[in-house]
Motif scaffolding. Structure first.
Motif, PDB file in Angstrom:
ATOM      1  N   ALA A  79       0.839  -1.206   0.000  1.00  0.00           N
ATOM      2  CA  ALA A  79       0.000   0.000   0.000  1.00  0.00           C
ATOM      3  C   ALA A  79       0.871   1.252   0.000  1.00  0.00           C
ATOM      4  N   LEU A  80       2.022   1.183   0.636  1.00  0.00           N
ATOM      5  CA  LEU A  80       2.948   2.313   0.611  1.00  0.00           C
ATOM      6  C   LEU A  80       3.626   2.435  -0.755  1.00  0.00           C
ATOM      7  N   ARG A  81       3.928   1.303  -1.383  1.00  0.00           N
ATOM      8  CA  ARG A  81       4.554   1.316  -2.720  1.00  0.00           C
ATOM      9  C   ARG A  81       3.591   1.781  -3.791  1.00  0.00           C
ATOM     10  N   PHE A  82       2.357   1.301  -3.719  1.00  0.00           N
ATOM     11  CA  PHE A  82       1.355   1.584  -4.747  1.00  0.00           C
ATOM     12  C   PHE A  82       0.097   2.174  -4.107  1.00  0.00           C
ATOM     13  N   PRO A  93      12.295   9.178   3.450  1.00  0.00           N
ATOM     14  CA  PRO A  93      11.756   8.221   2.470  1.00  0.00           C
ATOM     15  C   PRO A  93      10.230   8.133   2.614  1.00  0.00           C
ATOM     16  N   TYR A  94       9.558   7.972   1.485  1.00  0.00           N
ATOM     17  CA  TYR A  94       8.094   7.880   1.527  1.00  0.00           C
ATOM     18  C   TYR A  94       7.631   6.512   2.035  1.00  0.00           C
ATOM     19  N   ARG A  95       8.548   5.543   2.059  1.00  0.00           N
ATOM     20  CA  ARG A  95       8.273   4.222   2.633  1.00  0.00           C
ATOM     21  C   ARG A  95       9.605   3.609   3.023  1.00  0.00           C
ATOM     22  N   PRO A  96       9.594   2.614   3.913  1.00  0.00           N
ATOM     23  CA  PRO A  96      10.856   1.949   4.249  1.00  0.00           C
ATOM     24  C   PRO A  96      11.511   1.364   2.995  1.00  0.00           C
ATOM     25  N   THR A 148      13.682   8.999  -1.100  1.00  0.00           N
ATOM     26  CA  THR A 148      13.284  10.170  -0.339  1.00  0.00           C
ATOM     27  C   THR A 148      12.351  11.012  -1.219  1.00  0.00           C
ATOM     28  N   VAL A 149      11.664  11.945  -0.599  1.00  0.00           N
ATOM     29  CA  VAL A 149      10.796  12.835  -1.371  1.00  0.00           C
ATOM     30  C   VAL A 149      11.642  13.630  -2.366  1.00  0.00           C
ATOM     31  N   ARG A 150      12.841  14.023  -1.985  1.00  0.00           N
ATOM     32  CA  ARG A 150      13.745  14.740  -2.889  1.00  0.00           C
ATOM     33  C   ARG A 150      14.028  13.887  -4.135  1.00  0.00           C
ATOM     34  N   GLN A 151      14.405  12.622  -3.922  1.00  0.00           N
ATOM     35  CA  GLN A 151      14.664  11.731  -5.060  1.00  0.00           C
ATOM     36  C   GLN A 151      13.406  11.531  -5.897  1.00  0.00           C
ATOM     37  N   HIS A 155       2.487   9.443  -2.953  1.00  0.00           N
ATOM     38  CA  HIS A 155       3.579   9.055  -2.065  1.00  0.00           C
ATOM     39  C   HIS A 155       3.891  10.190  -1.092  1.00  0.00           C
ATOM     40  N   ALA A 156       4.059  11.394  -1.621  1.00  0.00           N
ATOM     41  CA  ALA A 156       4.388  12.548  -0.777  1.00  0.00           C
ATOM     42  C   ALA A 156       3.204  12.938   0.111  1.00  0.00           C
ATOM     43  N   PHE A 157       2.020  12.977  -0.489  1.00  0.00           N
ATOM     44  CA  PHE A 157       0.826  13.384   0.255  1.00  0.00           C
ATOM     45  C   PHE A 157       0.578  12.454   1.445  1.00  0.00           C
TER      46      PHE A 157
END
Length: 182
Positions: free
Chosen positions: A6-9, A54-57, A61-64, A167-169
């Motif tokens: 769910a974090l990935r997609f 990172p948006y998930r483990p 990162t949000v920057r990337q 992802h960011a939201f």
């Protein structure tokens, strides 16, 4: 902790091979058009502490992620133009994970946000002008060994836009940062 898938997609995986109506395509183009403003309003004022989260483990990162969206959409723009000007060209795949490790992925996000604004202006201008025949034009992707019609590419990049925005939201929601989204 949430399920890693769910974090990935966060909006599900893209389903290839679907049929899309003209109205679907107009909606997809609108999503692509809105992304630069939406992303800038969401993360454009974040500090390094948030951008380097990172948006998930095990994820970027949000920057990337912001730099990745710029890289990916530049490639999609070029591929669109190739498909419109050549007969089923073979496009060049790229290793997105390796691109995310290059030194420019550590830059501030402002250059990528500005790039996305300008790139999407040009890309959407082309997309909104396409005829039904144009939307059926194709390119061949040797990595997936698939031929993609521009109509499907538009749907894919509308999905890609929302996928990474979410992802960011959702990271902001999980961390109580959502005030940046008002």
């Amino acid at each position: 902790m949430q399920d890693i898938e769910a974090l990935r997609f966060p909006i599900g995986d893209f389903v290839y091979g679907q049929s899309f109506t003209d109205d679907d395509t107009k909606q997809h183009i609108a999503v692509i058009d809105e992304l630069p403003v939406k992303l800038t309003e969401s993360v454009g004022k974040w500090g390094d502490d948030r951008l380097d989260t990172p948006y998930r483990p095990g994820g970027w990162t949000v920057r990337q992620l912001v730099h990745h969206v710029a890289d990916s959409h530049m490639n999609a723009y070029v591929r669109t133009k190739l498909a419109l000007t050549e007969l089923n060209p073979t496009i060049s795949p790229y290793e997105e994970g390796e691109w995310a490790k290059l030194p420019d992925s550590e830059l501030p996000i402002a250059p990528s946000l500005v790039l996305l604004k300008s790139l999407h202006l040009r890309w959407v201008t082309i997309l909104e002008s396409l005829t039904d025949a144009d939307l059926q034009r194709t390119y061949y992707h040797p990595g997936s060994q698939r031929t993609f019609a521009i109509r499907e590419v538009i749907a894919l990049y509308a999905w890609h836009s929302e996928h990474h925005y979410q992802h960011a939201f959702r990271l902001a929601e999980r961390n109580g940062w959502e005030e940046k989204y008002v």
